[in-house]
Write an enzyme that holds these catalytic residues in place. Structure first.
Site, PDB file in Angstrom:
ATOM      1  N   ASP A  31      45.011  49.843  24.739  1.00 20.00           N
ATOM      2  CA  ASP A  31      44.466  49.368  26.461  1.00 20.00           C
ATOM      3  C   ASP A  31      45.133  49.306  27.295  1.00 20.00           C
ATOM      4  O   ASP A  31      45.417  49.656  27.920  1.00 20.00           O
ATOM      5  CB  ASP A  31      42.285  49.482  26.457  1.00 20.00           C
ATOM      6  CG  ASP A  31      42.660  50.089  27.309  1.00 20.00           C
ATOM      7  OD1 ASP A  31      42.762  51.383  27.812  1.00 20.00           O
ATOM      8  OD2 ASP A  31      42.097  48.850  28.228  1.00 20.00           O
TER       9      ASP A  31
ATOM     10  N   LEU B 235      37.492  51.366  32.951  1.00 21.49           N
ATOM     11  CA  LEU B 235      38.168  51.953  34.537  1.00 21.49           C
ATOM     12  C   LEU B 235      39.101  51.495  33.873  1.00 21.49           C
ATOM     13  O   LEU B 235      40.326  52.505  35.489  1.00 21.49           O
ATOM     14  CB  LEU B 235      37.262  50.962  35.197  1.00 21.49           C
ATOM     15  CG  LEU B 235      35.783  51.405  35.901  1.00 21.49           C
ATOM     16  CD1 LEU B 235      35.923  50.268  37.179  1.00 21.49           C
ATOM     17  CD2 LEU B 235      35.373  52.905  36.142  1.00 21.49           C
ATOM     18  N   ARG B 236      40.232  51.547  33.277  1.00 21.32           N
ATOM     19  CA  ARG B 236      41.685  50.688  33.450  1.00 21.32           C
ATOM     20  C   ARG B 236      42.241  52.010  33.107  1.00 21.32           C
ATOM     21  O   ARG B 236      43.635  52.605  33.637  1.00 21.32           O
ATOM     22  CB  ARG B 236      42.141  49.940  32.125  1.00 21.32           C
ATOM     23  CG  ARG B 236      43.704  49.381  32.415  1.00 21.32           C
ATOM     24  CD  ARG B 236      44.296  48.716  31.634  1.00 21.32           C
ATOM     25  NE  ARG B 236      43.361  47.332  31.967  1.00 21.32           N
ATOM     26  CZ  ARG B 236      42.856  46.645  30.959  1.00 21.32           C
ATOM     27  NH1 ARG B 236      42.205  46.918  29.417  1.00 21.32           N
ATOM     28  NH2 ARG B 236      42.346  45.331  31.106  1.00 21.32           N
ATOM     29  N   GLY B 237      41.733  53.166  32.499  1.00 18.01           N
ATOM     30  CA  GLY B 237      41.532  54.482  32.959  1.00 18.01           C
ATOM     31  C   GLY B 237      42.446  54.908  33.930  1.00 18.01           C
ATOM     32  O   GLY B 237      43.565  55.385  34.120  1.00 18.01           O
TER      33      GLY B 237
END
Length: 337
Positions: free
Chosen positions: A194, A275-277
């Site tokens: 991720d 929320l990194r996506g």
């Protein structure tokens, strides 16, 4: 000074479009967070990294700076660089070997100086040398977990901090992290996956004509490098100019609220954690828009980059063996219909 070894031209790499596109987008916006390339051996992973770095314009550094400082004011306090002279050097590409110790990666006490002069001084590591360039790790899935954790933390913060043996040292460490590996030899932990901005899969070409072209170009490069480089110089220049142009307009590219909603809906539908996506998807789409000369991020840009920005962030679904890229593409088709 030894002559710089010329890398294979970026534009001469046959196929592997997803990998090349991911590399270009991280050159437009290094803040995307690096690239993870999984696939077969001998598919041009390390060649692409060196080729892109060789394509980019040289960087201006203080001569002798251990951290590639752009000016004397940016030089680390511990560095003993005395020159104010600015020199141009190629964009650095630093290899991190699997057996590298933590001291070699982050830096350590200069033992020789401590013994001969009785002084505590810092000996910079690979992270210092990679500043403002690329740090390449082959077989990243076989690297020790604590080293990977350290690298990703530094890549995220842009700063290397060392506190040991009475030393408290910090220096800039802003680089694009590129990891490659074969998934059959081991997988990265989900939380590490991720932290990479983009992920692409590469495969050996199955088309006979494409394989022949790979052999033909490699043989031409090895037979007469000067002639081969001259042949592809104009194509490389086009890519370099497009990257530099994209960098100059990146901050002005608009992201409408509808685009933000699309990013959020895609990630919710896919079930990606955190929320990194969304943040990476939006940043990558913005870099793509800038590279294409667009002033606004559209759904077409999201469609183009969603597989590389999201496929490695999915939870495993034992009932779906289609593969993560296919799952992302399927969701993109549904959400952005």
């Amino acid at each position: 000074m030894r002559p710089t070894k010329q890398p294979f031209p970026f534009s001469a790499i046959v196929g592997q479009e997803a990998m090349k596109q991911a590399m270009i987008l991280t050159a437009v916006d290094p803040g995307i967070g690096g690239v993870l390339v999984f696939g077969d051996r001998g598919t041009g992973k390390s060649t692409a990294v060196r080729a892109l770095a060789g394509l980019l314009p040289p960087i201006a550094v203080v001569r002798g700076s251990p951290t590639n400082a752009a000016s004397p004011d940016e030089e680390a306090e511990w560095a003993e660089t005395t020159s104010d002279e600015i020199a141009e050097v190629p964009t650095p590409v630093i290899d991190l070997p699997l057996g590298a110790t933590e001291d070699r990666v982050v830096g350590a006490l200069d033992i020789e100086r401590a013994l001969t002069r009785g002084e505590k001084a810092f000996e910079p590591g690979l992270l210092a040398r990679a500043n403002r360039g690329y740090l390449y790790i082959d077989e990243v899935n076989l690297l020790e977990d604590h080293i990977v954790d350290l690298l990703l933390d530094v890549a995220q913060s842009g700063e290397n901090v060392i506190e040991r043996e009475g030393l408290s040292i910090r220096h800039d460490a802003r680089f694009v992290l590129v990891g490659s590996g074969n998934p059959e030899e081991g997988e990265l932990r989900p939380q590490l996956l991720d932290r990479f901005g983009l992920s692409v899969e590469v495969r050996s070409p199955s088309d006979i004509e494409e394989r022949i072209e790979v052999i033909r170009r490699r043989a031409g490069f090895e037979a007469d490098k000067s002639q081969f480089l001259n042949k592809w110089r104009a194509e490389d220049a086009k890519i370099r100019d497009a990257i530099l142009s994209a960098r100059s307009v990146l901050a002005d590219v608009q992201t409408p609220d509808d685009t933000l909603r699309d990013c959020a809906q895609l990630c919710v539908t896919l079930g990606s954690d955190g929320l990194r996506g969304e943040l990476t998807l939006l940043r990558t789409a913005k870099a793509m828009a800038a590279f294409e000369g667009a002033s606004v991020v559209t759904r077409d840009h999201l469609r183009a980059v969603a597989p590389m920005a999201l496929s490695h962030r999915l939870r495993r679904d034992p009932l779906d063996d289609a593969g993560s890229v296919t799952r992302v593409q399927r969701t993109v088709d549904d959400v952005l219909a």
